[in-house]
Design a protein around this motif. Structure first.
Motif, PDB file in Angstrom:
ATOM      1  N   GLY A  75      33.907 -34.101  20.710  1.00 56.32           N
ATOM      2  CA  GLY A  75      32.846 -33.107  20.718  1.00 56.32           C
ATOM      3  C   GLY A  75      33.181 -31.816  20.012  1.00 56.32           C
ATOM      4  O   GLY A  75      32.359 -30.893  19.989  1.00 56.32           O
ATOM      5  N   HIS A  76      34.374 -31.721  19.431  1.00 52.26           N
ATOM      6  CA  HIS A  76      34.775 -30.527  18.685  1.00 52.26           C
ATOM      7  C   HIS A  76      34.568 -30.803  17.202  1.00 52.26           C
ATOM      8  O   HIS A  76      35.436 -31.375  16.528  1.00 52.26           O
ATOM      9  CB  HIS A  76      36.233 -30.178  18.977  1.00 52.26           C
ATOM     10  N   LEU A  77      33.410 -30.398  16.678  1.00 54.43           N
ATOM     11  CA  LEU A  77      33.044 -30.741  15.308  1.00 54.43           C
ATOM     12  C   LEU A  77      33.730 -29.870  14.273  1.00 54.43           C
ATOM     13  O   LEU A  77      33.681 -30.181  13.089  1.00 54.43           O
ATOM     14  CB  LEU A  77      31.519 -30.644  15.147  1.00 54.43           C
ATOM     15  N   GLY A  78      34.335 -28.791  14.688  1.00 54.34           N
ATOM     16  CA  GLY A  78      35.079 -27.968  13.760  1.00 54.34           C
ATOM     17  C   GLY A  78      34.207 -26.966  13.033  1.00 54.34           C
ATOM     18  O   GLY A  78      32.993 -26.880  13.239  1.00 54.34           O
ATOM     19  N   PRO A  79      34.825 -26.183  12.134  1.00 49.61           N
ATOM     20  CA  PRO A  79      34.092 -25.138  11.421  1.00 49.61           C
ATOM     21  C   PRO A  79      33.373 -25.675  10.195  1.00 49.61           C
ATOM     22  O   PRO A  79      33.732 -26.713   9.640  1.00 49.61           O
ATOM     23  CB  PRO A  79      35.198 -24.156  11.018  1.00 49.61           C
ATOM     24  N   SER A  80      32.357 -24.941   9.783  1.00 49.64           N
ATOM     25  CA  SER A  80      31.663 -25.239   8.531  1.00 49.64           C
ATOM     26  C   SER A  80      32.498 -24.729   7.364  1.00 49.64           C
ATOM     27  O   SER A  80      33.168 -23.712   7.452  1.00 49.64           O
ATOM     28  CB  SER A  80      30.289 -24.567   8.540  1.00 49.64           C
ATOM     29  N   TYR A 279      30.832 -30.537   3.621  1.00 50.20           N
ATOM     30  CA  TYR A 279      30.987 -31.887   4.157  1.00 50.20           C
ATOM     31  C   TYR A 279      30.772 -31.988   5.669  1.00 50.20           C
ATOM     32  O   TYR A 279      30.033 -32.863   6.134  1.00 50.20           O
ATOM     33  CB  TYR A 279      32.376 -32.433   3.815  1.00 50.20           C
ATOM     34  N   PRO A 280      31.411 -31.146   6.484  1.00 50.01           N
ATOM     35  CA  PRO A 280      31.239 -31.309   7.938  1.00 50.01           C
ATOM     36  C   PRO A 280      29.785 -31.209   8.374  1.00 50.01           C
ATOM     37  O   PRO A 280      29.334 -31.980   9.234  1.00 50.01           O
ATOM     38  CB  PRO A 280      32.087 -30.166   8.516  1.00 50.01           C
ATOM     39  N   VAL A 281      29.037 -30.278   7.816  1.00 47.82           N
ATOM     40  CA  VAL A 281      27.642 -30.095   8.226  1.00 47.82           C
ATOM     41  C   VAL A 281      26.806 -31.298   7.824  1.00 47.82           C
ATOM     42  O   VAL A 281      26.060 -31.869   8.635  1.00 47.82           O
ATOM     43  CB  VAL A 281      27.070 -28.802   7.605  1.00 47.82           C
TER      44      VAL A 281
END
Length: 314
Positions: A75-80, A279-281
């Protein structure tokens, strides 16, 4: 029902796993480099390399993919990369607006699609039939970016009855929020309503030719009662499946509609992420869309089996 859903969960998880792999790979195959975009076109190679190292883009692709899956599971998606802030916060901020738009559009799909189907299958007026064919064909043929502009010109500029764009939360002022919601929801709902209406019309027309319908007619049962009590329940199961598929279409179409009407939902977030190669977003948004579609399909299959007693839960 519970046993049926439990048997479908492994296949749903497999779909999500395959979708995550495809999403991750496609984003890496797109030309461009997030580090170069962040550093600027005139940045020295050392600066670009430092950014790649900070973002973890210099690690092997399997390692990046494993890190992403691990972040999803915890659940820790990290920073943009480029937009700024935590990805979970960005998605959470836009999720409510997108859900409001999708729910409003889904309500219009059910209402308009049901009206198109019922009137198309039961009306014997040729003018009404011709008008319905024109409306449904136009709703299918005109893309949302065209119908959105036309709605703005007609309802906002011409008649001045609705705002041309913007957003107000339903929790703040429902009467004003509905005015902001009406046009984007209608623009998003029209193609799906036309599809649903055609499936419902075809299903009702087939059902109304069945022998038991002729028997009921011969016994003096009114046509309205036949449609409501006999024809409509038997025509609904395939329509429910189509409706479930249209939910995915609504979520996908929200990206374009939100851009037209300045709706601050996940569509605008996805647009910013794609333009900035964040990429993460982008990958989290795409996987969320797939997850919602898979969940809706599970629920649709369950409702289909509940409506049709011939379908078994095993």
């Amino acid at each position: 029902m519970r046993r049926y859903l439990l048997k479908r969960i492994p296949s749903a998880l497999l779909v999500l796993l395959l979708a995550s792999f495809v999403i991750f790979l496609i984003l890496r195959l797109i030309p461009g480099d997030p580090a170069t975009s962040l550093a600027g076109p005139d940045a020295p190679p050392d600066a670009v390399h430092a950014i790649r190292d900070r973002l973890g883009l210099d690690r092997p692709l399997p390692v990046q993919y494993g890190s992403w899956l691990g972040a999803l599971l915890t659940g820790h998606l990290g920073p943009s990369y480029a937009i700024g802030g935590q990805v979970s916060d960005l998605i959470g901020n836009g999720l409510g607006a997108t859900l409001e738009l999708t729910a409003g559009a889904l309500l219009l799909v059910v209402l308009l699609g049901g009206a198109f189907g019922l009137v198309g299958a039961t009306s014997r007026n040729r003018a009404v039939q011709a008008a319905l064919r024109v409306v449904t064909t136009g709703a299918l043929a005109v893309p949302p970016f065209v119908s959105g502009v036309l709605l703005v010109l007609l309802l906002a500029v011409g008649l001045g009855v609705l705002p041309s764009g913007g957003y107000r939360p339903l929790s703040d002022a429902p009467d004003i929020a509905v005015q902001y919601l009406a046009m984007p929801a209608l623009c998003l709902a029209l193609p799906s309503a036309a599809v649903l209406g055609r499936y419902l019309r075809d299903g009702l027309e087939r059902t109304l030719t069945e022998d038991y319908i002729r028997t009921a007619t011969a016994l003096g049962v009114t046509r309205r009662r036949i449609v409501r009590r006999h024809a409509l329940p038997n025509a609904l199961p395939p329509v429910v499946t189509v409706l479930g598929m249209q939910v995915g279409q609504l979520l996908g179409g929200a990206v374009l509609v939100e851009a037209i009407f300045a709706w601050p939902g996940l569509g605008q977030l996805a647009q910013q992420g794609v333009l900035r190669r964040d990429y993460p977003v982008v990958q989290d948004l795409l996987l969320l869309l797939v997850a919602v579609f898979v969940l809706v399909q599970l629920l649709t299959d369950a409702v289909y089996a509940w409506l049709d007693p011939r379908i078994r839960w095993e």
